[in-house]
Design a protein around this motif. Structure first.
Motif, PDB file in Angstrom:
ATOM      1  N   ILE A  32       6.799  -4.712 -10.471  1.00 50.21           N
ATOM      2  CA  ILE A  32       6.318  -3.282 -10.585  1.00 50.21           C
ATOM      3  C   ILE A  32       7.671  -2.374 -10.642  1.00 50.21           C
ATOM      4  O   ILE A  32       8.191  -2.253  -9.622  1.00 50.21           O
ATOM      5  CB  ILE A  32       5.396  -2.961  -9.647  1.00 50.21           C
ATOM      6  N   LEU A  33       7.962  -1.805 -11.706  1.00 45.19           N
ATOM      7  CA  LEU A  33       9.142  -0.833 -12.036  1.00 45.19           C
ATOM      8  C   LEU A  33       8.707   0.513 -11.688  1.00 45.19           C
ATOM      9  O   LEU A  33       9.735   1.065 -11.508  1.00 45.19           O
ATOM     10  CB  LEU A  33       9.547  -1.088 -13.301  1.00 45.19           C
ATOM     11  N   GLY A  34       7.509   0.749 -11.562  1.00 43.05           N
ATOM     12  CA  GLY A  34       7.005   2.144 -11.388  1.00 43.05           C
ATOM     13  C   GLY A  34       5.716   2.505 -11.605  1.00 43.05           C
ATOM     14  O   GLY A  34       4.845   1.696 -12.179  1.00 43.05           O
ATOM     15  N   PHE A  35       5.288   3.353 -11.118  1.00 42.67           N
ATOM     16  CA  PHE A  35       3.762   4.004 -11.550  1.00 42.67           C
ATOM     17  C   PHE A  35       3.810   5.419 -11.480  1.00 42.67           C
ATOM     18  O   PHE A  35       4.445   6.172 -10.749  1.00 42.67           O
ATOM     19  CB  PHE A  35       2.719   3.304 -10.607  1.00 42.67           C
ATOM     20  N   SER A  36       2.803   5.980 -12.178  1.00 44.68           N
ATOM     21  CA  SER A  36       2.760   7.428 -12.166  1.00 44.68           C
ATOM     22  C   SER A  36       1.235   7.919 -12.290  1.00 44.68           C
ATOM     23  O   SER A  36       0.305   7.088 -12.569  1.00 44.68           O
ATOM     24  CB  SER A  36       3.241   8.202 -13.603  1.00 44.68           C
ATOM     25  N   ILE A  37       0.954   8.813 -11.450  1.00 48.72           N
ATOM     26  CA  ILE A  37      -0.739   9.216 -11.425  1.00 48.72           C
ATOM     27  C   ILE A  37      -0.638  10.675 -11.814  1.00 48.72           C
ATOM     28  O   ILE A  37       0.050  11.849 -11.323  1.00 48.72           O
ATOM     29  CB  ILE A  37      -1.111   9.283  -9.957  1.00 48.72           C
ATOM     30  N   ALA A  38      -1.228  11.126 -13.218  1.00 45.58           N
ATOM     31  CA  ALA A  38      -1.433  12.457 -13.473  1.00 45.58           C
ATOM     32  C   ALA A  38      -2.424  13.138 -13.046  1.00 45.58           C
ATOM     33  O   ALA A  38      -3.385  12.434 -12.942  1.00 45.58           O
ATOM     34  CB  ALA A  38      -1.499  12.249 -15.151  1.00 45.58           C
ATOM     35  N   GLY A  39      -2.507  14.280 -12.843  1.00 45.04           N
ATOM     36  CA  GLY A  39      -3.477  15.183 -12.309  1.00 45.04           C
ATOM     37  C   GLY A  39      -2.946  16.528 -12.601  1.00 45.04           C
ATOM     38  O   GLY A  39      -2.057  16.779 -13.227  1.00 45.04           O
ATOM     39  N   THR A  40      -3.725  17.356 -11.916  1.00 44.64           N
ATOM     40  CA  THR A  40      -3.430  19.133 -11.959  1.00 44.64           C
ATOM     41  C   THR A  40      -2.736  19.457 -10.455  1.00 44.64           C
ATOM     42  O   THR A  40      -3.220  18.916  -9.627  1.00 44.64           O
ATOM     43  CB  THR A  40      -4.583  19.641 -12.374  1.00 44.64           C
ATOM     44  N   SER A  41      -2.307  20.343 -10.566  1.00 40.81           N
ATOM     45  CA  SER A  41      -1.621  21.073  -9.500  1.00 40.81           C
ATOM     46  C   SER A  41      -2.790  21.893  -8.524  1.00 40.81           C
ATOM     47  O   SER A  41      -3.756  22.194  -8.953  1.00 40.81           O
ATOM     48  CB  SER A  41      -0.662  22.359  -9.736  1.00 40.81           C
ATOM     49  N   ALA A  42      -2.517  21.532  -7.261  1.00 43.90           N
ATOM     50  CA  ALA A  42      -3.550  22.176  -6.361  1.00 43.90           C
ATOM     51  C   ALA A  42      -2.930  23.785  -5.941  1.00 43.90           C
ATOM     52  O   ALA A  42      -1.973  24.033  -5.915  1.00 43.90           O
ATOM     53  CB  ALA A  42      -3.521  21.252  -4.979  1.00 43.90           C
ATOM     54  N   PRO A  43      -4.039  24.376  -5.509  1.00 45.31           N
ATOM     55  CA  PRO A  43      -3.620  25.769  -4.881  1.00 45.31           C
ATOM     56  C   PRO A  43      -2.926  25.457  -3.709  1.00 45.31           C
ATOM     57  O   PRO A  43      -3.194  24.538  -2.879  1.00 45.31           O
ATOM     58  CB  PRO A  43      -4.956  26.440  -4.817  1.00 45.31           C
ATOM     59  N   VAL A  96       0.912  -1.186   0.175  1.00 47.37           N
ATOM     60  CA  VAL A  96      -0.071  -0.031   0.057  1.00 47.37           C
ATOM     61  C   VAL A  96       0.895   1.427   0.030  1.00 47.37           C
ATOM     62  O   VAL A  96       1.766   1.430   0.833  1.00 47.37           O
ATOM     63  CB  VAL A  96      -0.996   0.040   1.129  1.00 47.37           C
ATOM     64  N   THR A  97       0.725   2.197  -0.759  1.00 48.18           N
ATOM     65  CA  THR A  97       1.584   3.349  -0.910  1.00 48.18           C
ATOM     66  C   THR A  97       1.001   4.343  -0.102  1.00 48.18           C
ATOM     67  O   THR A  97      -0.200   4.288   0.672  1.00 48.18           O
ATOM     68  CB  THR A  97       1.168   3.903  -2.660  1.00 48.18           C
ATOM     69  N   PRO A  98       1.611   5.460   0.381  1.00 49.75           N
ATOM     70  CA  PRO A  98       1.467   6.623   0.961  1.00 49.75           C
ATOM     71  C   PRO A  98       0.280   7.390   0.058  1.00 49.75           C
ATOM     72  O   PRO A  98      -0.011   6.946  -1.208  1.00 49.75           O
ATOM     73  CB  PRO A  98       2.493   7.361   0.992  1.00 49.75           C
ATOM     74  N   TYR A  99      -0.493   8.476   0.775  1.00 51.91           N
ATOM     75  CA  TYR A  99      -1.406   9.168  -0.059  1.00 51.91           C
ATOM     76  C   TYR A  99      -0.644  10.076  -0.867  1.00 51.91           C
ATOM     77  O   TYR A  99       0.213  10.715  -0.686  1.00 51.91           O
ATOM     78  CB  TYR A  99      -2.334   9.947   0.737  1.00 51.91           C
ATOM     79  N   PHE A 100      -1.104  10.152  -2.390  1.00 54.36           N
ATOM     80  CA  PHE A 100      -0.689  11.176  -3.248  1.00 54.36           C
ATOM     81  C   PHE A 100      -1.636  12.196  -3.244  1.00 54.36           C
ATOM     82  O   PHE A 100      -2.829  12.283  -3.163  1.00 54.36           O
ATOM     83  CB  PHE A 100      -0.527  10.504  -4.750  1.00 54.36           C
ATOM     84  N   GLY A 101      -1.206  13.682  -3.677  1.00 56.35           N
ATOM     85  CA  GLY A 101      -2.125  14.554  -3.690  1.00 56.35           C
ATOM     86  C   GLY A 101      -1.441  15.829  -2.604  1.00 56.35           C
ATOM     87  O   GLY A 101      -0.399  15.831  -2.112  1.00 56.35           O
ATOM     88  N   PRO A 102      -2.295  16.759  -2.810  1.00 57.67           N
ATOM     89  CA  PRO A 102      -3.649  16.918  -3.371  1.00 57.67           C
ATOM     90  C   PRO A 102      -3.679  17.287  -4.704  1.00 57.67           C
ATOM     91  O   PRO A 102      -2.592  17.887  -5.349  1.00 57.67           O
ATOM     92  CB  PRO A 102      -4.168  18.279  -2.452  1.00 57.67           C
ATOM     93  N   SER A 103      -4.671  16.906  -5.443  1.00 56.05           N
ATOM     94  CA  SER A 103      -5.191  17.377  -6.803  1.00 56.05           C
ATOM     95  C   SER A 103      -6.562  17.445  -7.117  1.00 56.05           C
ATOM     96  O   SER A 103      -7.326  16.788  -6.396  1.00 56.05           O
ATOM     97  CB  SER A 103      -4.634  16.358  -7.662  1.00 56.05           C
TER      98      SER A 103
END
Length: 730
Positions: A390-401, A312-319
């Protein structure tokens, strides 16, 4: 929050004024990373630090060091002036595909703030993991971490020791250092059989053929009955026959597990075998010694492959808006990889929002509900024990304020006013993040009436990156004498996802004169604020803390400013057990220390004071009880039932503090599962509140159900106890 009569046990005309609260704001004194975080994997052009809200005015230069190792042995040095709310450094020249460590500090400080980031090659805003450092942030089971995440392998050590009569007449078979034989002095043949795949123990057998040669056939039958590839460990203790020669059926059976020394075994010899059912004779690990003082030793190590696991990964964000998840994985035929996407809302509640077996998955629409997401990867090996990698992973999103403000950038036209004057308030806040904000709700509050009250609510449209907004308010001070503070709360409804919320509250103090403010008194008994009816020691320590807004120093001659009464009789500052006035080094403050000898039963204590201007404080009056007998009163736990933790609360009465108290928790069957020992000052005369986290002596959370707890209190030779019931639910 202070609540009077929280149990609603006293009849009153109104209960609406029985509670008051004060809010505390703790401002940061350190730099914080705004971008890139340790879990960003896009190409960073600049490193942005969020400046301390309580920055020293003398700070002008911020120093930054960057290195490819955390040891910082050969760092790149950068420095720049600190301006406004953020400090930026150009890092666009750093090579891609590497992890870097950084540390920063101001010229006026000696403490470094540290962090790390990864330089990707994609300019789009991405979170994810691409290296072993990031992989190590994950938690899971049966997972190996290096430059990839895959199912782990385990090593199992097997050690077989045989001692004939002269060598000690013992038998030992150790699995990972633990002897699994029920009896190491079991004469004759001793066997352990392991599953060839899981290496888990299947069975143990012992045959004392020395005293019963008919059991030789049982030995042969046992070995012949084993399944193909079963791992068989055999050791002899003492001897297996008086003649020393093994029956032919036994020799053939041992040959079926790969042994070869059965034909030469002699009386009282030491013989250890690690074999496998179906091995050719002579292929097993064997150690054999004819009768002597030497023990036979055979040992080896096996590799066990995990068939499934997860991390289980840490939380990613915010987005504010997620778009896609891409997993760079190698999945052998027959193996599988399942990914659970878990979302967290701004209120910290969590949901599993999607489950997929695809390596590319759309996250469109999740960001508006779940600005933070984490991933649970579940790996299953194929029949050849080949694991997904699993060699890696990416989560695409937009930048947060990221909203920020500081007291230095907001102003009052006056911070000290006479009562009736107005204060012009101007408050400016910024979006220092990389993304635009949604609409913003803003509160302007003051604590001028004791509790926080909202002066104005503002609704502003979204702010672009590096944009700001300013609001104004005209404050009327009439009726609000004293020292107060304005509080500005940005994003009051928590609508916008941000990396930090701690910089969304700014307080600015102000003062309203003249001095018609009563001095303040605080009374404690043995360091506590007592309630009417509380039990105290026979000779407690009573402290009366005095404070006043007029900064005049008190002296020891100012005892006439204080009035103390015990059971409605005045107490004087002379004689035995008399109170003592202790002036403070801080003007406007003082303290009365008093150690009275209280009579048994109920005692009424009253205290009031006046300041140098003649303003009288409120009278603080309360009753306390003194008991010569050791007693436990009002024992209960709250909450009850409880889900995670509970507090044991009780009152101890007695002339002096107990020597010891013990709380014991039992199951309904009477088994003791937890013992909490308490000593002064953890336990004392009066009210006691003890937290229990719901764990047993092994640190494991107890299961749902009914339990009993018993408290024992000792004082000298006397011991008392009381029992109550508690319920664990949820």
């Amino acid at each position: 929050i202070v609540t009077i009569d929280s149990l609603n046990s006293i009849p009153e005309i109104t209960k609406s004024d029985n509670s008051a609260q004060a809010n505390i704001t703790v401002l940061s004194t350190k730099y914080k990373i705004l971008f890139p975080t340790s879990l960003n994997i896009n190409k960073p052009l600049k490193l942005i630090l969020l400046n301390p809200l309580m920055a020293n005015d003398s700070v002008t230069v911020v120093n930054l060091e960057i290195d490819t190792t955390s040891a910082m042995q050969n760092p790149i040095h950068k420095n720049t002036s600190m301006k406004g709310l953020t400090t930026e450094f150009d890092i666009s020249s750093l090579p891609s595909g590497r992890r870097y460590w950084w540390r920063a500090k101001a010229n006026a400080t000696t403490e470094w703030v540290t962090g790390t980031f990864f330089t990707g090659s994609n300019s789009a805003f991405l979170y994810g993991e691409n290296d072993s450092y990031a992989f190590a942030m994950n938690t899971g089971k049966n997972i190996s971490i290096s430059n990839e995440m895959k199912l782990d392998v385990d090593t199992i050590s097997v050690r077989a020791i045989s001692a004939g009569f002269t060598a000690g007449a013992t038998a030992v078979i150790e699995i990972n250092g633990v002897n699994v034989l029920p009896n190491s002095f079991s004469r004759g043949f001793n066997f352990v059989v392991l599953d060839p795949v899981s290496l888990k123990l299947k069975t143990t057998k012992s045959y004392d053929t020395y005293g019963n040669t008919a059991l030789m056939d049982s030995v042969a039958s046992f070995l012949n009955s084993l399944s193909a590839n079963d791992i068989v460990i055999s050791v002899i203790a003492d001897a297996v026959s008086t003649g020393g020669v093994l029956k032919l059926s036994v020799q053939n059976a041992f040959a079926s597990i790969g042994a070869a020394k059965q034909s030469v075994y002699s009386y009282r010899g030491s013989w250890a075998v690690i074999g496998k059912k179906g091995l050719p004779s002579g292929s097993a690990l064997e150690s054999y010694y004819p009768e002597s003082s030497t023990k036979a030793l055979a040992e080896t190590t096996y590799i066990v492959n995990s068939t499934n696991g997860y991390f289980v990964t840490p939380y990613f964000g915010p987005s504010p808006s997620w778009s896609s998840l891409h997993t760079n994985a190698v999945i052998p035929a027959g193996a599988s990889l399942k990914t659970k996407i878990i979302g967290r809302k701004n209120d910290a509640s969590e949901d599993t929002v999607a489950v997929t077996t695809d390596t590319t998955f759309s996250l469109s629409g999740f960001g508006s509900l779940y600005p933070f997401i984490k991933l649970r990867f579940e790996l299953t090996a194929n029949s050849l024990y080949q694991s997904p990698e699993i060699l890696g992973f990416s989560i695409a999103g937009t930048s947060a304020p990221e909203f920020a403000a500081s007291a230095q950038q907001n102003f009052l036209n006056k911070q000290i006013v006479q009562e009736g004057e107005n204060i012009n308030v101007a408050f400016t806040f910024f979006n220092v993040g990389l993304g635009a904000s949604d609409s913003v709700k803003l509160f302007l509050q003051t604590n001028d009436s004791g509790n926080d009250r909202t002066l104005q609510t503002y609704f502003l449209s979204g702010l672009a990156p590096n944009d700001s907004a300013t609001v104004h308010y005209l404050y009327h001070s009439k009726g609000f004498r004293g020292n107060h503070a304005f509080k500005f709360i940005i994003d009051a409804d928590n609508r916008n996802a941000e990396l930090y919320k701690s910089n969304n509250i700014i307080t600015i103090p102000y003062q309203v004169l003249p001095d018609t403010i009563r001095p303040g008194l605080t009374v404690t008994v043995d360091g506590l604020h007592v309630l009417n009816g509380d039990f105290v020691r026979e000779k407690p320590e009573i402290r009366v803390l005095f404070s006043d807004n007029i900064q005049t120093a008190l002296t020891q001659q100012d005892t006439s400013n204080f009035k103390l009464l015990l059971n409605y009789e005045p107490v004087y500052f002379s004689g035995i057990n008399a109170p003592v006035l202790v002036p403070s080094s801080t003007p406007g403050k003082g303290e009365v220390q008093w150690n009275p000898l209280l009579p048994k039963g109920e005692n009424t204590i009253a205290v009031f004071a006046k300041d140098v201007s003649g303003n009288y404080s409120d009278t603080i009056q309360f009753t306390v009880n003194v008991s010569s007998d050791l007693e436990i009163k009002k024992l209960f736990n709250y909450p009850n039932p409880f889900s995670n933790s509970t507090h044991f609360t009780f009152i101890i009465a007695g002339a002096g503090n107990p020597d010891e108290a013990v709380i014991k928790i039992f199951t309904v069957a009477g088994r003791l599962i937890k013992e909490i020992k308490l000593y002064p000052p953890q336990v004392k005369v009066g009210f006691n509140k003890i937290l229990w986290d719901g764990s047993d002596e092994d640190g494991d959370k107890i299961g749902n159900g009914i339990y009993f707890y018993k408290i024992l209190v000792k004082q000298g030779e006397k011991q008392i106890s009381e029992v109550q019931r508690l319920v664990k639910a949820g």
